[in-house]
Write an enzyme that holds these catalytic residues in place. Structure first.
Site: not given
Ligand code: CA
Length: 723
Positions: A218, A220, A343, A432, A646, A687
């Protein structure tokens, strides 16, 4: 023209690609083993595994008891019946179609003739490892409306097994213990700390002694990262270790966090969560009794938004961490990216190995994170032994071995004042997708990629602390112009790299036309197995990198493969299933891969002659188009809002990647329903609802932008697509 893709809201995922039709375990003429099925559900032996057995895995070549096979996550199998001399005779033994055609990221486990694996939305499957016959299935019924609570698809990377139990980390944050015999639930707990911050689980738990350990996702959004250890018997929390400090006005949970506080400046970060989530995998050294993991980026990616001044290291984000396994006490850390602004998560899998370095045997930890440096550390002390680039990178020139810090080239890397093309970008030089290590060749097999990103300062600084709202703190512009976009896409390349960790140098490489290729597995048969983004499963010789065999997988492969032996026969299994963040956000690039998300377990053995059903070809003509009824200003607003809210799932510039609906293909009927869907009418299909986040005029501006993008698409197509 550059599309400004800002970042503050969350994504959209229209309907889930759907629960696919059930496919028999031996479809389409795939051959079956002559062996009888293992047993009926409830009667087979029950995962007679414990930590001591996993720790002694070298004595048991036939089984695969934890995701990385051994606690050191080497993904090396001593099996060699399938080898570089006979791999050309490898054929399809059986397949099993999982329920949801989204990203398949799990490495299956096999013990007592049973395979345990997971698919999207954390659905767990127990299969007869000889035939693929389903023994039982457990669906944790993850609420589809939570689909937006992780950045990178509703994936699951597998389970842990111990003492007759299977441990599943469900996407929505529950840790669940099931009876390995029949899939009956024994206990279920929330792995979240109750703070109400965005929380999702996609990684595999690890079973150690009498505990099961899991991290969090989480960063982000608005998360504070932590690792939690639960009693395997009853699910009681044994310890929890926070990665970043909490409220600075209160005592910290751990002594090292009091020290870490000095590495955070300004005031914003504590309210925002700080990040540093432990969203991927764990490794464990049973002798040292140390647990290892990597931590993710800070919240947000943008260090300015975490608090000024900006020269703070922000411990313990983007770091390798070792804890004493019994108590969760801090042992050591090494921060790969101080003050991470890109990131660069330190979350790639951690391989433990014993190597001779400088003439001395060393117990080391090997790591190839997103930032493009290959790190070798003493895993007992945390001492940095070496760090070299394993592929092209511009953000830093080197790692200074005296200070242990990267020498950052801020001219290239600091995008906070003006847009910069940074290499690698947030997709990472190695994400990953697990790498593997062979004690026989001494080489590490890394799924590498070259994926630059143009990072651009936020037009408006805006942090939204609600659950599930994106907060990456920057814009990701992508060229709107088709030719420029094609050039950018063409710069994205993948590579299987065989790396010598002692001498820090390339030994061989195989190039791929796309990024986002699968994890690797290496065997004593001198073979490296890897699935590819373009839908193949390939074997190379481990020493020289010669391609020896390949088979179709019908879908992009992300997961690492595994192998096992039953009744003297060796099998090789991989999960195929395209997905993850790259095709969700990057359809404009990943469409090059031309694969659809068909998710299944695929198993091979020598002499088998099965075949997969023909791959899906869902060529959809652009439907009847509506007129754009908005002025330029409204379209620009729609574009901005699409980017903010979106694009993370429906793609930059509204170009879908084939995982969930490409909005440019919406029918007139769906356009009628557009406002309702955005407000939550299809939350049960995945959604999320944007009610309260987007006003009706915002939604209409987004819809007008989507129509404009449909018109653009139609104008680019050479002719009406075949029906
Ligand atoms: Ca990340």
């Amino acid at each position: 023209m550059i599309s400004r893709i800002a970042a503050a809201g969350l994504l959209v995922l229209a309907s889930v690609a759907g629960c696919g039709k059930k496919e028999s375990s031996t479809p389409d003429g795939a051959s079956t083993s002559a062996e009888p099925a293992v047993a009926e559900a409830g009667k087979q032996p029950a995962a007679t595994v414990d930590g001591a057995r996993i720790a002694a895995i070298d004595n048991e070549p036939a089984v695969w008891l934890s995701t990385g096979r051994n606690y050191g996550d080497q993904r090396f199998s001593p099996l060699d019946k399938i080898n570089d001399q006979n791999v050309s005779k490898l054929g399809l033994a059986w397949t099993y179609k999982v329920d949801v055609d989204r990203g398949a990221e799990a490495t299956p486990l096999v013990v007592d003739g049973v395979m345990y694996t997971t698919g999207a939305y954390s659905i767990l499957y127990a299969l007869d490892a000889r035939t693929g016959k389903e023994l039982w299935k457990y669906d944790p019924e993850v609420p589809r409306a939570k689909s937006g609570n992780a950045c990178c698809d509703v994936v699951n990377r597998g389970v842990a097994i111990s003492k007759g139990r299977v441990f599943l980390a469900a996407f929505d944050g529950r840790l669940i213990a099931l009876d390995a015999k029949d899939g009956k639930k024994i206990w279920e707990v929330s792995a979240a700390d109750g703070s109400g911050r965005t929380f999702a689980l996609t990684g595999a738990p690890i079973a150690i002694k009498d505990m099961v350990v899991i991290g969090s996702g989480g960063a982000e959004f608005n998360a504070r990262g932590y690792v939690s250890a639960f009693d395997a018997a009853d699910g009681k929390l044994k310890w929890r270790w926070y990665v970043v400090p909490g409220d600075p006005t209160k005592p910290q949970e751990q002594p090292e966090l009091e020290k870490a506080l000095a590495t955070w400046k300004g005031k914003k970060w504590a309210e925002q969560g700080g990040g540093g989530t432990v969203w991927n995998s764990f490794s464990y050294d049973p002798e040292a009794n140390l647990l290892y993991f990597g931590t993710g980026n800070g919240v947000s990616w943008n260090r300015i938004e975490r608090g000024e001044p900006t020269d703070a290291d922000n411990l313990f984000i983007s770091s390798l961490v070792a804890l004493k396994a019994d108590t969760g006490e801090y042992a050591w850390h090494y921060q790969e990216v101080p003050g991470d602004n890109w990131d660069y998560d330190a979350t790639a899998n951690i391989v433990l190995a014993d190597l001779e370095i400088g003439g001395k045997p060393r117990k080391v930890l090997l790591h190839a994170p997103k930032n493009a440096f290959f790190y070798v550390l003493d895993r007992i002390t945390g001492e940095l032994l070496s760090a070299e680039k394993y592929t092209h990178a511009t953000w830093a020139t080197k790692v200074d071995l005296k200070t242990g810090r990267p020498v950052v080239d801020q001219k290239v890397a600091d995008w906070t004042k003006e847009p910069k093309l940074v290499i690698p970008g947030p997709f990472g030089a190695h994400n990953w997708h697990p790498m593997s290590f062979s004690p026989k060749t001494g080489l590490v097999y890394i799924p590498v990629q070259d994926a630059a990103s143009l990072l651009s300062p936020h037009k408006e600084v805006a942090f939204d602390n609600r659950e599930g709202v994106w907060n990456i703190g920057l814009d990701l512009p992508y060229p709107e112009d088709a030719k420029a976009a094609a050039e950018a896409a063409a710069s994205y390349k993948g590579r299987l790299l065989a790396w010598d960790p002692v001498n820090q140098k390339k030994v061989w490489a195989q190039e791929y036309p796309n990024i986002w290729n699968g994890g690797t597995m290496v065997t004593a048969g001198n073979l490296v197995f890897q699935g590819t983004a373009d839908g193949r499963f390939v074997a190379y010789s481990a020493d020289k990198g010669e391609k020896l065999w390949e088979a179709p997988a019908n879908s992009g492969v992300l997961a690492g493969a595994m192998t096992y032996e039953l009744d003297g026969e060796q099998y090789v299994t991989v999960m195929a299933g395209w997905g993850g963040v790259f095709p969700l956000i990057g359809g404009v690039i990943s469409n090059n891969a031309k694969v659809r998300p068909e998710a299944r377990v695929i198993t091979f053995k020598l002499g088998a002659t099965g075949s997969l059903p023909p791959p899906k070809h869902d060529v959809v003509p652009v439907p009847e188009l509506q007129e754009v009824k908005a002025d330029a200003k409204t379209l620009a607003k729609g574009e901005q809002l699409f980017g903010n809210n979106c694009s993370y799932c429906h793609g930059l510039n509204a170009v879908g990647g084939g995982i969930i609906p490409d909005l440019r293909y919406l029918t007139p009927e769906k356009h009628e329903m557009f406002a309702g869907i955005v407000a939550g009418a299809k939350a049960d299909r995945g959604m999320p609802s944007f009610a309260g986040r987007l006003m009706p005029e915002d939604i209409e501006a987004i819809r007008q932008y989507v129509i404009k993008q449909s018109q653009t698409l139609k104008s680019q197509l050479p002719a009406a697509p075949a029906s």
